[in-house]
Design a protein around this motif. Sequence first.
Motif, PDB file in Angstrom:
ATOM      1  N   HIS A 241      95.568  74.658  69.946  1.00 55.45           N
ATOM      2  CA  HIS A 241      96.699  75.391  69.379  1.00 55.45           C
ATOM      3  C   HIS A 241      96.197  76.431  68.378  1.00 55.45           C
ATOM      4  N   SER A 242      95.255  76.025  67.515  1.00 57.26           N
ATOM      5  CA  SER A 242      94.715  76.944  66.515  1.00 57.26           C
ATOM      6  C   SER A 242      93.914  78.063  67.177  1.00 57.26           C
ATOM      7  N   ARG A 243      93.149  77.730  68.204  1.00 50.84           N
ATOM      8  CA  ARG A 243      92.364  78.751  68.912  1.00 50.84           C
ATOM      9  C   ARG A 243      93.267  79.870  69.416  1.00 50.84           C
ATOM     10  N   VAL A 244      94.393  79.498  70.004  1.00 53.47           N
ATOM     11  CA  VAL A 244      95.300  80.488  70.581  1.00 53.47           C
ATOM     12  C   VAL A 244      96.030  81.267  69.493  1.00 53.47           C
ATOM     13  N   THR A 245      96.616  80.580  68.530  1.00 54.63           N
ATOM     14  CA  THR A 245      97.421  81.263  67.512  1.00 54.63           C
ATOM     15  C   THR A 245      96.556  82.068  66.550  1.00 54.63           C
ATOM     16  N   GLU A 246      95.346  81.600  66.275  1.00 50.40           N
ATOM     17  CA  GLU A 246      94.458  82.373  65.408  1.00 50.40           C
ATOM     18  C   GLU A 246      93.970  83.637  66.116  1.00 50.40           C
ATOM     19  N   GLN A 247      93.855  83.595  67.440  1.00 52.31           N
ATOM     20  CA  GLN A 247      93.528  84.824  68.170  1.00 52.31           C
ATOM     21  C   GLN A 247      94.633  85.853  67.984  1.00 52.31           C
ATOM     22  N   ARG A 248      95.871  85.401  68.069  1.00 50.24           N
ATOM     23  CA  ARG A 248      96.994  86.316  67.868  1.00 50.24           C
ATOM     24  C   ARG A 248      96.952  86.892  66.456  1.00 50.24           C
ATOM     25  N   ALA A 249      96.733  86.028  65.477  1.00 52.30           N
ATOM     26  CA  ALA A 249      96.699  86.486  64.090  1.00 52.30           C
ATOM     27  C   ALA A 249      95.542  87.456  63.855  1.00 52.30           C
ATOM     28  N   ALA A 250      94.379  87.125  64.399  1.00 52.10           N
ATOM     29  CA  ALA A 250      93.221  88.001  64.217  1.00 52.10           C
ATOM     30  C   ALA A 250      93.450  89.363  64.860  1.00 52.10           C
ATOM     31  N   ASP A 251      94.065  89.382  66.047  1.00 49.60           N
ATOM     32  CA  ASP A 251      94.367  90.646  66.720  1.00 49.60           C
ATOM     33  C   ASP A 251      95.315  91.503  65.877  1.00 49.60           C
TER      34      ASP A 251
END
Length: 261
Positions: free
Chosen positions: A121-131
């Motif tokens: 879950h963190s891998r996916v949502t942190e990718q969104r946040a980082a983008d």
Amino acid sequence: MLSAKSLFQEILDNDQSFRLFCSIAASGEAQGGWENARIAALVPASERDLAPKITRHGADEDKHGRIFNALLKKRGLEPVEVPPDTDYTMLLEKQGIGLAHEKLKADQPLTVQDIITYLAHSRVTEQRAADQMVMLKKYFVDHPVVGRAVRMISNDEDNHLAYTHEELLRFAAAGHGRHIRRTLRETALAEIRVYRDVSLAVMARMGRILGWSRPKAAVLAFGIHAMYCYERLGGWRRMATLKMPDRRNALGGPAAAPEFA
């Protein structure tokens, strides 16, 4: 000219749209802080070495929430209640993504599978946040109002993303690779739907606040749907792949001391 920079500048320049933007962001970060704190408290005995990193992750999220509230305070604004259809974190939970709050409120230790679910879950949502932070840094890194906040949060998001890559790869090497791949795929496909819906809801509210014309609102909605189509056709894979990060042990130390004021 209709661009990401011009749209965000409009939101930044208007008190009411800025108030809504910061309120939504602060609420999501605070929710993430609580979730990480509970996960750290419930980590299974076999993974206790992860607890300080999860605690650090939660502390960073809490810090981000305080940053957005500080931005509001500087403008003499109070947070507003977050509309349910713009609540990204809660909508993900309703989709069954991540760990259910009922589980986190209980006092039963989590399992290794639960920790993998959390990390995916963190891998996916942190990718969104980082983008998103990459985009904001591109246009507003030197902005007198939000520039410092953008730099601080962007660095933290990069750390969080590196941490999830490294820990998931560790679990994959321990024999959990198939489960990790399946969980990442399911999480990414659910996230892109939620992100589309939240984006449409936020833009509709911003449009009403800022008095956008129907053609302008329609173009923005079309762009959101087009982005979803791209992600559904394959763009989601950037959220579900794993590689060893350049930043190793990114959350291995204490949370950064400086506060945003």
